[in-house]
Scaffold this motif. Structure first.
Motif, PDB file in Angstrom:
ATOM      1  N   ASP A   9       0.825  -1.221   0.000  1.00  0.00           N
ATOM      2  CA  ASP A   9       0.000   0.000   0.000  1.00  0.00           C
ATOM      3  C   ASP A   9       0.855   1.265   0.000  1.00  0.00           C
ATOM      4  O   ASP A   9       0.609   2.208   0.752  1.00  0.00           O
ATOM      5  N   ARG A  56      -1.073   4.570  -0.058  1.00  0.00           N
ATOM      6  CA  ARG A  56      -1.923   4.300  -1.215  1.00  0.00           C
ATOM      7  C   ARG A  56      -3.350   4.781  -0.970  1.00  0.00           C
ATOM      8  O   ARG A  56      -3.865   4.708   0.148  1.00  0.00           O
ATOM      9  N   HIS A  57      -3.996   5.284  -1.991  1.00  0.00           N
ATOM     10  CA  HIS A  57      -5.350   5.820  -1.880  1.00  0.00           C
ATOM     11  C   HIS A  57      -6.291   4.778  -1.272  1.00  0.00           C
ATOM     12  O   HIS A  57      -6.318   3.619  -1.692  1.00  0.00           O
ATOM     13  N   GLN A  58      -7.041   5.203  -0.264  1.00  0.00           N
ATOM     14  CA  GLN A  58      -8.041   4.395   0.456  1.00  0.00           C
ATOM     15  C   GLN A  58      -7.412   3.333   1.373  1.00  0.00           C
ATOM     16  O   GLN A  58      -8.125   2.513   1.949  1.00  0.00           O
ATOM     17  N   ALA A  59      -6.092   3.328   1.543  1.00  0.00           N
ATOM     18  CA  ALA A  59      -5.443   2.392   2.476  1.00  0.00           C
ATOM     19  C   ALA A  59      -5.251   3.072   3.828  1.00  0.00           C
ATOM     20  O   ALA A  59      -5.164   4.304   3.922  1.00  0.00           O
ATOM     21  N   ASP A  60      -5.191   2.268   4.899  1.00  0.00           N
ATOM     22  CA  ASP A  60      -5.005   2.808   6.247  1.00  0.00           C
ATOM     23  C   ASP A  60      -3.550   3.151   6.514  1.00  0.00           C
ATOM     24  O   ASP A  60      -3.251   4.097   7.242  1.00  0.00           O
ATOM     25  N   SER A 103      -2.308   6.711   7.397  1.00  0.00           N
ATOM     26  CA  SER A 103      -3.010   7.702   6.581  1.00  0.00           C
ATOM     27  C   SER A 103      -3.199   9.016   7.327  1.00  0.00           C
ATOM     28  O   SER A 103      -3.537  10.035   6.726  1.00  0.00           O
ATOM     29  N   PHE A 527      -8.181   1.405 -10.677  1.00  0.00           N
ATOM     30  CA  PHE A 527      -7.015   1.679  -9.841  1.00  0.00           C
ATOM     31  C   PHE A 527      -5.736   1.360 -10.607  1.00  0.00           C
ATOM     32  O   PHE A 527      -5.648   0.347 -11.315  1.00  0.00           O
TER      33      PHE A 527
END
Length: 573
Positions: A9, A56-60, A103, A527
């Motif tokens: 990520d 990474r986008h939308q990852a914690d 994030s 993605f």
């Protein structure tokens, strides 16, 4: 060496796990495929600052883990591990570094499972990884970086002298700061005297005693719990010494055992033990009675303590110190006031101390200068030889030493002592016969700068003991026989250290011991992800062919690629 890295990520990488070996490993792929992202991840393992943009986008969170192996216990990385008490695997010599970036912007660093600060990771990382990028090549154009490169050529010879000079320099600077503070204008000195006098008088009037607040807190606690203390002590005394209570029964028991002492030694021992306990309890009961008699409820004393504690807490809050710290601050104020009120005397004393400190620092700086002159000669000769291998055989390289004008005497000059010594170092070069040596940044072209930096790296890699050397597109702007020479030079460095290289040159890819290709894909959900694949021998030939042709693979480019790889294998052997 860097044996393995796992990236999850991170930027446009979903999850990648790469295993590396000794020798030269190249990473190729189209521009924008994510090659430099791999280098960014490795830089984080070496202590680079993290950014939430890496997640990474939308990852914690983004996670990078790296497994390193070091050869022996004398490796500088092991010394850092020992210095900061980091757990080690002495049998395998393995070091596992983990970086997590959430994030929300938090960064977590671990070494072999132990949490560490970024500063410690950076100190460890500089002995494990040396990343050489186009940006670093440009830094060669900055003369300020040249003295650092010179010192790296033979750190063992120079390190002790540098450390000793730094101590002397720091001491000299400390004396100068004291002098400047004391030599401020009269109005500022008068204002400071007034302030210090007021503060000292305030603390002096308080008549502070060591640990006074702790003593008063304890006394207040006793007074506020007077009834509980009286009842408890009195009840304990009555239970022991009152009529028909503990000591009476123990007395009867003691008399009973005394009557058996002549029967058996065991009974005599029991009797002795009981007597000891009886007398201990009797002594305790006397102590309890005295304490009860001494108890006295003093409501006025409680008011006094509250008032005194209020004053102490006010002073503690005002000065940000505990009582003992306030007393120490008073002593410092007295010393500072004495210096300010006798400023001229102290200034004269500081002037003498500064001159003495300057003399010591100049002596050590001169020693450092002589060492650097010797090292510069060796470095110049070594770089000259490396440049010949890179088709700069007509080039002449030298190291220039100058000083900065100042107030310190050295060899009939007035110079300024600097943090690094008295030297201002600059690399000089001429690439055309008959032309005079000039500063590097004024005469070298982009391709020449790349070759000069590669020559320097080739030399330094033999001295630094770095586990992994990483080149990030340092071959930009070269082609033909120069590209071939750069490929050979990079491979030669891999004889000393593991080398990872991102390249667009087919010559470098052809000479690699291991080849990875990085590709970017867009999934059906929209993605973008980067993937990494290790190439077989045939796949490596195809990839080198694509690098030669710039796109479509043809029979001719495949043959050319096979020839290039065969030629590279011959050079390696």
């Amino acid at each position: 060496m860097l044996a393995q890295i796992t990236i999850k990520d991170f930027a446009i990488i979903d999850e990648v796990s790469l295993t590396f070996n000794d020798g030269l490993t190249v990473l190729t792929g189209e521009t924008g495929a994510g090659k430099s992202i791999i280098i960014d991840a490795i830089q984080l393992l070496a202590g680079a600052r993290a950014s939430v943009d890496y997640v990474r986008h939308q990852a914690d969170q983004a996670v990078i883990e790296g497994l390193f192996f070091i050869d022996n216990h004398t490796h500088l990385a092991q010394q850092v591990m020992d210095e900061f008490d980091l757990p080690t695997d002495e049998d395998e010599g393995s070091i596992v570094i983990e970086r997590r970036i959430t994030s929300k912007g938090k960064s977590i660093c671990k070494v072999n499972g132990k949490l560490i600060t970024l500063a410690v990771l950076k100190e460890l990382g500089r002995h494990l990884i040396d990343i050489h990028s186009q940006h670093e090549t440009q830094s060669l154009m900055n003369p300020d970086s040249h003295i650092s490169l010179l010192d790296q050529f033979d750190p063992e010879r120079i390190e002790e002298t540098k450390a000793h000079y730094k101590e002397l320099y720091d001491h000299m600077q400390s004396l100068r700061r004291k002098y400047d503070e004391l030599a401020h204008n009269e109005q500022e000195v008068a204002q400071k005297i007034d302030l210090l006098t007021f503060q000292w008088q305030e603390l002096n009037d308080a008549q502070l005693q060591p640990h006074e607040d702790e003593t008063l807190e304890e006394e207040r606690r006793h007074l506020m719990n007077y009834e509980r203390i009286f009842d408890g002590l009195n009840s304990a005394y009555e239970a022991l010494s009152g009529e028909s209570h503990a000591l009476d029964f123990l007395g009867h028991a003691m008399t009973a055992l005394e009557s058996l002492e002549d029967v058996d030694d065991e009974f005599a021992q029991l009797s002795k033990q009981l007597k000891t306990n009886y007398y201990s309890l009797e002594e305790l009961s006397f102590d309890l009675r005295n304490r009860v008699d001494e108890l006295e409820f003093q409501p006025n004393r409680l008011d006094e303590i509250e008032t005194r504690l209020f004053e102490l807490n006010r002073l503690k809050r005002k000065y940000g110190l505990e009582v003992d710290g306030l007393m120490k601050r008073m002593a410092e104020m007295e010393e500072e006031l004495e210096q300010l009120e006798n400023k001229d005397t102290h200034l004269q004393s500081l002037e003498r101390d500064i001159k003495e400190a300057q003399k010591d620092a100049v002596t050590e700086a001169d020693h450092l200068h002589k060492l650097r002159l010797d090292i510069a000669k060796e470095l110049s000769q070594a770089i000259q030889a490396e440049l010949k291998d890179l088709y700069l055989e007509k080039a002449q390289f030298d190291v220039s030493f100058t000083t900065q004008l100042g107030e310190v005497e050295w060899r009939d000059q007035n110079i300024k002592l600097l943090k690094q010594g008295l030297d201002l170092v600059q690399f000089l070069i001429t690439t055309n016969p008959g032309e005079p040596l000039k500063p590097l940044h004024k005469v070298a072209s982009g391709g020449e700068i790349s070759r000069i930096m590669l020559a320097i790296k080739s030399i330094l890699s033999q001295h630094q003991g770095i586990t992994s050397v990483i080149f990030d597109e340092v071959d930009t702007g070269v082609s033909g026989r120069v590209a071939q020479a750069i490929a050979q030079k990079i491979h030669r460095i891999s004889d000393q250290s593991q080398v990872l290289c991102i390249t667009h040159l087919p010559q470098v890819a052809a000479i690699a011991d291991h080849h990875y290709v990085i590709e970017k894909d867009v999934s059906s959900s929209g993605f973008t992800t980067s993937s990494v694949q290790r190439l077989s021998d045939q796949e490596a030939i195809d990839e080198v062919g694509r690098m030669i042709s710039g796109g479509e693979l043809t029979e001719t480019t495949t043959q050319h690629a096979e020839e290039l790889i065969k030629q590279a294998e011959s050079m390696k052997s």
